[in-house]
Design an enzyme around this catalytic site. Structure first.
Site, PDB file in Angstrom:
ATOM      1  N   LYS A 193     -22.300  11.740  -0.710  1.00  0.00           N
ATOM      2  CA  LYS A 193     -22.076  13.261   0.318  1.00  0.00           C
ATOM      3  C   LYS A 193     -20.208  13.079   0.262  1.00  0.00           C
ATOM      4  CE  LYS A 193     -23.576  14.790   4.597  1.00  0.00           C
ATOM      5  NZ  LYS A 193     -23.651  13.707   5.681  1.00  0.00           N
TER       6      LYS A 193
HETATM    7  C1  E4P Z   1     -25.453  15.647   8.150  1.00  0.00           C
HETATM    8  O1  E4P Z   1     -25.380  15.899   6.622  1.00  0.00           O
HETATM    9  C2  E4P Z   1     -24.414  15.397   9.276  1.00  0.00           C
HETATM   10  O2  E4P Z   1     -23.699  15.195   8.824  1.00  0.00           O
HETATM   11  C3  E4P Z   1     -25.068  16.343  10.294  1.00  0.00           C
HETATM   12  O3  E4P Z   1     -26.004  17.110  10.077  1.00  0.00           O
HETATM   13  C4  E4P Z   1     -23.709  16.626  11.491  1.00  0.00           C
HETATM   14  O4  E4P Z   1     -24.469  17.038  13.019  1.00  0.00           O
HETATM   15  P1  E4P Z   1     -23.249  16.815  13.819  1.00  0.00           P
HETATM   16  O5  E4P Z   1     -23.183  18.350  13.798  1.00  0.00           O
HETATM   17  O6  E4P Z   1     -24.444  17.001  15.070  1.00  0.00           O
HETATM   18  O7  E4P Z   1     -23.089  15.396  14.683  1.00  0.00           O
END
Ligand code: E4P
Length: 217
Positions: A83
């Site tokens: 990522k």
């Molecule tokens: C997933 O890859 C993201 O990091 C995550 O969905 C972020 O979610 P949040 O905005 O609730 O922290």
């Protein structure tokens, strides 16, 4: 539509994976911090619990650092997706990993323009954050609609739209209607998807009526 679970809590992941409805997992530094566990150990456990892609986020912000960290993370298991953030360096690192046949999730996407760049960089997934856009008074789902429309125009774009920052079941339903490939869903929201008061009420009535028959199956 694929469902990823958005957590680094291995117990929750194992519990939900047992339903057979989980296609992958996404983590981020905040979720790893919340788990209180060693990053590499927790990723190893998660990769063993689900066969699909498991996103592991780099913390370097320069291309070289992202590549170094990503290569270490990729060695954990075959189903790791690196990522990287949606920055110029992140896009260059994305191209590098794509060229080396490693899955990449380009994260922190907040505009259609950014999503075009992620596809051009050959990302496996792009992660638009719908909840965080809603939080600042913008329409997160509108962004998903735009990205899905744009990607459909070019059959040489192979990037999957991974709807992230999901906060409620309607985010999932709208994403499915728009044709988004994946939704990464917090465990609590995934459990909410099955709930409907008329299902509970109907089941209670059927069970009560069945008891009256005195029969057994
Ligand atoms: C997933 O890859 C993201 O990091 C995550 O969905 C972020 O979610 P949040 O905005 O609730 O922290």
């Amino acid at each position: 539509m694929k469902f990823f679970v958005d957590t680094a809590d291995i117990e929750e992941i194992r519990d939900l994976a047992a339903t057979g409805l989980v296609d992958g997992v996404t983590t981020n530094p905040s979720l790893v911090a919340k788990s209180g566990r060693d990053f590499f150990e927790v990723l190893k456990d998660i990769c063993a619990a689900v066969p699909g892609p498991v996103s592991a986020e780099v913390t370097a912000t320069d291309e070289g650092g992202m590549i170094r960290e990503g290569e270490k993370l990729a060695r954990i298991a075959k189903n790791i997706a690196i990522k990287v953030p949606l920055t110029w360096d992140g896009l260059k690192a994305c191209k590098y990993f794509t060229n080396h046949k490693t899955m990449v999730n380009v994260t922190l996407c907040f505009s259609a323009a950014q999503a075009i760049l992620a596809a051009k960089a050959g990302a496996t997934f792009v992660s638009p954050f719908v909840g965080r856009l809603d939080d600042v008074g913008q329409d997160g789902m509108q962004l998903i609609a735009e990205i899905c429309t744009i990607y459909r125009q070019y059959n040489y774009f192979h990037t999957e739209v991974l709807v992230a920052s999901v906060r409620n079941p309607m985010h999932v339903v709208y994403a499915a209607k728009m044709g988004a490939h994946v939704a990464t869903v917090p465990p609590a929201v995934l459990k909410q998807l099955v709930q409907h008061p008329l299902t509970d009420k109907g089941l209670a009535t059927f069970l009560a009526d069945w008891q009256k028959t005195g029969q057994k199956i």
